[in-house]
Write an enzyme that holds these catalytic residues in place. Structure first.
Site, PDB file in Angstrom:
ATOM      1  N   ARG A 115      -3.387 -10.206   4.813  1.00  0.00           N
ATOM      2  CA  ARG A 115      -3.712 -10.297   3.380  1.00  0.00           C
ATOM      3  C   ARG A 115      -2.575  -9.678   2.574  1.00  0.00           C
ATOM      4  O   ARG A 115      -2.259  -8.506   2.732  1.00  0.00           O
ATOM      5  CB  ARG A 115      -5.018  -9.562   3.108  1.00  0.00           C
TER       6      ARG A 115
ATOM      7  N   LYS B 153       0.819  -1.206   0.000  1.00  0.00           N
ATOM      8  CA  LYS B 153       0.000   0.000   0.000  1.00  0.00           C
ATOM      9  C   LYS B 153       0.860   1.266   0.000  1.00  0.00           C
ATOM     10  O   LYS B 153       2.030   1.263   0.347  1.00  0.00           O
ATOM     11  CB  LYS B 153      -0.981  -0.024   1.172  1.00  0.00           C
TER      12      LYS B 153
END
Length: 304
Positions: free
Chosen positions: A281, A242
């Site tokens: 995840r 991210k």
């Protein structure tokens, strides 16, 4: 085999595959319980920030799912709509055509499969294809029929914190007390689902790193992982590749690509595991598999 050339894709695809699938509960119950689980990301999308367009072909997507399992993924998370900031919306029927044949094929070979969707219709079609878990990032904007579907199916459900949608959430990243506000909004959302028949034990909480949060908010939430685990639910953490990790690393690694964030992802995953996260995840399964096993060995004093 492209989606355009694939006969019979859709909610009722591949009945023979579905018949060969292992019973849903048995596969789910066989997941390890002595360490944090690793969920591998499988984006069947055109515009995901890291791997958009790579697995739109059904065969390519299935092959990548198998590769993730071989690399050590406990769960494969299949998604057909990008939820990165400013991503385009995908109609539920298009999303289902992308993901249902992939879900059915992976389940048929014994994989535990999660479906990353905000749409009731897609979730229902994937459950019929054997999916074990619904991972819904819609947060406070969830579709009205989702609680009833989850209550009826009895499957585990990831309830994630998000304000707005992929096109509006960045403008809503304003908090006075990030952790307290995210916790309160998550619990409000949880109570909505429980009031409509979803059992508390079905619910998995995700604080929504990167969704209506800036870098500072993300770090605050990650430091509070243990606080979320004390709310009485399993906790999923997703930091993989991210933007806030890129911001942290960019002064040392220019130009910077999402894949350059994998080591940082493994580090945050190990730290989340050390604070009791049920699952992380990620895109790079192998490194994170090792990271969570190290975290388990560190905590328990024995190799895992």
């Amino acid at each position: 085999m492209s989606l355009a050339a694939t006969p019979g894709t859709g909610p009722n695809t591949s009945p023979l595959m579905i018949l060969r699938a292992k019973p849903r509960k048995a596969a789910w119950d066989a997941l390890p319980t002595d360490r944090t689980l690793v969920m591998g990301v499988l984006n069947v999308t055109q515009d995901s920030f890291s791997d958009g367009g790579r697995y739109l072909d059904v065969d390519d997507a299935i092959a990548h799912g198998h590769a993730l399992v071989k690399a050590g993924a406990d769960i494969i998370d299949v998604g057909g709509e990008s939820t990165r900031p400013d991503a385009d919306f995908v109609p539920a029927d298009v999303e289902a055509k992308r993901v249902v044949p992939v879900v059915a094929a992976l389940v048929a070979t014994g994989a535990v499969v999660s479906v990353d969707t905000t749409h009731v219709a897609t979730a229902e079609a994937c459950l019929k294809a054997g999916a074990h878990l619904i991972n819904d990032v819609s947060g406070l904007t969830h579709e009205a029929g989702m609680p009833a579907l989850i209550a009826k199916s009895g499957v585990p459900y990831v309830l994630m914190h998000r304000r707005g949608d992929q096109q509006s959430m960045a403008s809503l990243a304003h908090y006075t007390d990030t952790v307290a506000e995210v916790e309160a909004e998550l619990l409000e959302l949880r109570d909505r689902f429980v009031a409509q028949g979803v059992k508390p034990e079905q619910i998995i909480l995700d604080p929504g790193v990167g969704f209506a949060k800036n870098a500072s908010h993300n770090w605050e939430l990650l430091r509070a992982t243990e606080r979320f685990t004390r709310l009485g639910h399993r906790v999923l953490i997703g930091t993989s590749r991210k933007r806030f990790l890129g911001r942290l690393l960019q002064e040392h690694q220019l130009p910077h690509e999402p894949t350059d964030r994998d080591a940082a992802t493994a580090a945050t995953s190990a730290l989340a595991a050390s604070q009791g996260a049920w699952c992380v995840r990620v895109h790079d399964v192998a490194a994170t598999r090792d990271a969570v096993r190290v975290a388990a060995a560190w905590a328990h004093g024995a190799a895992r």
